[in-house]
Design a protein around this motif. Structure first.
Motif, short mmCIF file in Angstrom:
data_model
loop_
_atom_site.label_atom_id
_atom_site.label_comp_id
_atom_site.label_asym_id
_atom_site.label_seq_id
_atom_site.Cartn_x
_atom_site.Cartn_y
_atom_site.Cartn_z
N UNK A 1 80.80 88.09 -89.59
CA UNK A 1 80.38 86.71 -89.80
C UNK A 1 80.32 86.37 -91.28
N UNK A 2 79.68 87.22 -92.11
CA UNK A 2 79.55 86.85 -93.52
C UNK A 2 80.88 86.99 -94.26
N UNK A 3 81.73 87.93 -93.84
CA UNK A 3 83.04 88.04 -94.46
C UNK A 3 83.89 86.79 -94.18
N UNK A 4 83.86 86.34 -92.92
CA UNK A 4 84.62 85.15 -92.56
C UNK A 4 84.06 83.91 -93.23
N UNK A 5 82.75 83.83 -93.31
CA UNK A 5 82.10 82.67 -93.94
C UNK A 5 82.53 82.56 -95.40
N UNK A 6 82.41 83.66 -96.13
CA UNK A 6 82.80 83.65 -97.55
C UNK A 6 84.31 83.44 -97.68
N UNK A 7 85.07 84.09 -96.82
CA UNK A 7 86.53 84.00 -96.89
C UNK A 7 87.05 82.59 -96.66
N UNK A 8 86.51 81.91 -95.65
CA UNK A 8 86.97 80.54 -95.37
C UNK A 8 86.56 79.58 -96.48
N UNK A 9 85.40 79.82 -97.10
CA UNK A 9 84.99 78.97 -98.24
C UNK A 9 85.98 79.12 -99.39
N UNK A 10 86.34 80.38 -99.70
CA UNK A 10 87.28 80.63 -100.79
C UNK A 10 88.65 80.05 -100.45
#
Length: 265
Positions: free
Chosen positions: A81-90
């Motif tokens: 979840x946190x990897x995808x959250x940060x990744x989609x923001x970037x």
């Protein structure tokens, strides 16, 4: 209390592959008796995914693959979840700032419905990855590991990616009306195989089938971008490697700063 030791069972692997290939054929045959609209399409896709979940969990339960080793745990869910959250923001920041014109106009990519995202991310992507990468890839690697771990990974990647590509043949045939001997069909199967290799590589690096499943869903119906765009997947893998390096560095520094004191009284 005695611990039950699982024994390798290649019959389970064979039965799982057969069931996975028969499932779309049966579903598309049944689908022909129902009205052709979006609601029924979503329902059939979700039902098919739930059956895939059942097949995958049955195989894992009756073979030597465990949910923990493939990353089907609460810890891996939070990591995903946190990897995808940060990744989609970037990725969104990159796309908005550069308008991603070298591939496609940004304005053409905000079309995915919430229902499509839920269907593909939490049903299709997770179900297919739990079965193909979580069980089949891991099982093949276990079978060949006694000979060579490196070649076991290669054989696992190639065989699971080939099965992944062939698994989608009924969907391409019935849904898109593709001719089995057409160049377009062959091109599509090759792209599916390459996608399978990339998803398998991400799984081997992360050992997090939930993360790979959500990435798979994002490839099918991205929050931003076109279907099949590898950009977000590559970004997520880079992020994972960066955070893994950071954790190793942090733990190493922690050991240096807090050495274990021996012979304390």
């Amino acid at each position: 209390m005695e611990t039950t030791i699982k024994r390798p069972n290649n019959i389970v692997l064979f039965a799982t592959i057969v069931a996975a290939f028969l499932l779309p054929l049966v579903l598309f045959w049944l689908k022909s008796f129902f009205p052709q609209n979006d609601i029924y399409n979503y329902l059939f896709t979700i039902v098919g995914s739930l059956i895939l979940f059942t097949i995958a969990f049955w195989a894992i339960r009756n073979d030597t693959v465990s949910l923990e080793e493939i990353g089907w745990t609460t810890k891996h869910l939070l990591q995903a979840v946190w990897l995808l959250f940060i990744g989609w923001i970037i990725f969104s920041a990159i796309a908005i700032n550069f308008n991603y014109v070298f591939i496609y106009p940004l304005g053409d990519n905000l079309k995915a419905s919430l229902l499509a995202i839920i269907q593909q991310w939490f049903f299709v992507g997770l179900a297919e990855e739990l079965l193909i990468r979580g069980y089949i890839l891991t099982k093949v690697i276990k079978v060949f590991s006694p000979k060579s771990r490196f070649w076991a990974n290669i054989v696992g990647l190639i065989s699971s990616s080939f099965l992944f590509a062939i698994f989608h043949i009924p969907q391409r045939t019935f849904s898109r009306g593709m001719n089995l001997v057409s160049y377009e069909y062959l091109q599509d199967v090759i792209m599916l195989f390459i996608t399978g290799i990339l998803l398998g590589f991400v799984f081997l690096r992360t050992r997090n089938v939930i993360l790979v499943g959500l990435i798979h869903g994002g490839l099918n119906v991205p929050l931003l971008g076109e279907n099949g765009d590898f950009g977000p997947m590559i970004l997520f893998l880079i992020l994972f490697e960066v955070f893994r390096w950071f954790n190793k560095y942090h733990n190493k520094r922690k050991q240096i700063n807090n050495p274990v004191k021996l012979n304390e009284t």
